[in-house]
Design a protein around this motif. Sequence first.
Motif, PDB file in Angstrom:
ATOM      1  N   GLU A 207       2.654  -1.635 -13.072  1.00  0.00           N
ATOM      2  CA  GLU A 207       1.629  -0.592 -13.013  1.00  0.00           C
ATOM      3  C   GLU A 207       0.357  -1.074 -12.314  1.00  0.00           C
ATOM      4  N   HIS A 208       0.177  -2.384 -12.217  1.00  0.00           N
ATOM      5  CA  HIS A 208      -1.000  -2.952 -11.577  1.00  0.00           C
ATOM      6  C   HIS A 208      -0.691  -3.574 -10.213  1.00  0.00           C
ATOM      7  N   TYR A 209       0.414  -4.301 -10.098  1.00  0.00           N
ATOM      8  CA  TYR A 209       0.692  -5.115  -8.915  1.00  0.00           C
ATOM      9  C   TYR A 209       2.024  -4.727  -8.277  1.00  0.00           C
ATOM     10  N   ASP A 210       2.074  -4.873  -6.937  1.00  0.00           N
ATOM     11  CA  ASP A 210       3.329  -4.616  -6.235  1.00  0.00           C
ATOM     12  C   ASP A 210       4.175  -5.887  -6.204  1.00  0.00           C
ATOM     13  N   HIS A 211       5.280  -5.884  -5.446  1.00  0.00           N
ATOM     14  CA  HIS A 211       6.209  -7.019  -5.451  1.00  0.00           C
ATOM     15  C   HIS A 211       5.622  -8.263  -4.798  1.00  0.00           C
ATOM     16  N   THR A 212       4.517  -8.116  -4.058  1.00  0.00           N
ATOM     17  CA  THR A 212       3.842  -9.278  -3.469  1.00  0.00           C
ATOM     18  C   THR A 212       2.747  -9.807  -4.384  1.00  0.00           C
TER      19      THR A 212
END
Length: 232
Positions: A207-212
């Motif tokens: 919910e906060h960060y993407d896969h990177t």
Amino acid sequence: MHALWVWAHPHASSLNGRLREVGLDALGAAGWSVDEIDLYRMRFNPVLADQGGADVRRHQELLGAADLLVVQFPLWWYSMPAILKGWIDRVFESGFAFDVPDPETGKPLKYGKGGLAGKRALTVVTAGDRAATLGPRGISGHIEDVLWPLLHGTFWYTGMDPLRPHLITNADTVDAEAMARIEADLTVRLAGVMTEPRIDYRPMAEEHYDHTIRLHDSVAPGEDGLSAHRQG
């Protein structure tokens, strides 16, 4: 409750030495049991050359048994003394503090989870400069930003709840009146150390960060600094 007090100052008769006495007394009076690691007096070897060692295992046992970690040090060049950094380098080992696998996914737990989850971490820090320089808009940067590698990159990374740094400024010019106030403030802080809110860093969640591991554009839009990684 049980605490581990780790402090790094070369002179036991210093302001830091007095703060250590006040802190240990305050915790004891509040019913805590406390282990102490005095890095300078025990001549702790801070150089990470090989993993493990009897001294590392003993310190891991002490840390593992603690509900609260108190790390006390003077602010030197915007960081901690080298002996304390070396203590972290050696004691916070892979498999103990980090690189602990999630039992469900097998992926390493980090940022709000990890080998030290469930513990709280408080820094007690002295600085020679004035309070305003380490506050909002201060030339040195806010103390929580200055200590970001410790608060977020070490404590939060390994699962501990980082607490707002307990900062004592003007450390070189403390008179009797100021010392009485400093002692009272530390005593009060420690009395509520298990109930005060932690620094509200974001967990490493989808919910906060993407896969990177970058914040989604919709999270804290327009913010690029460290404050974007806080939920408040």
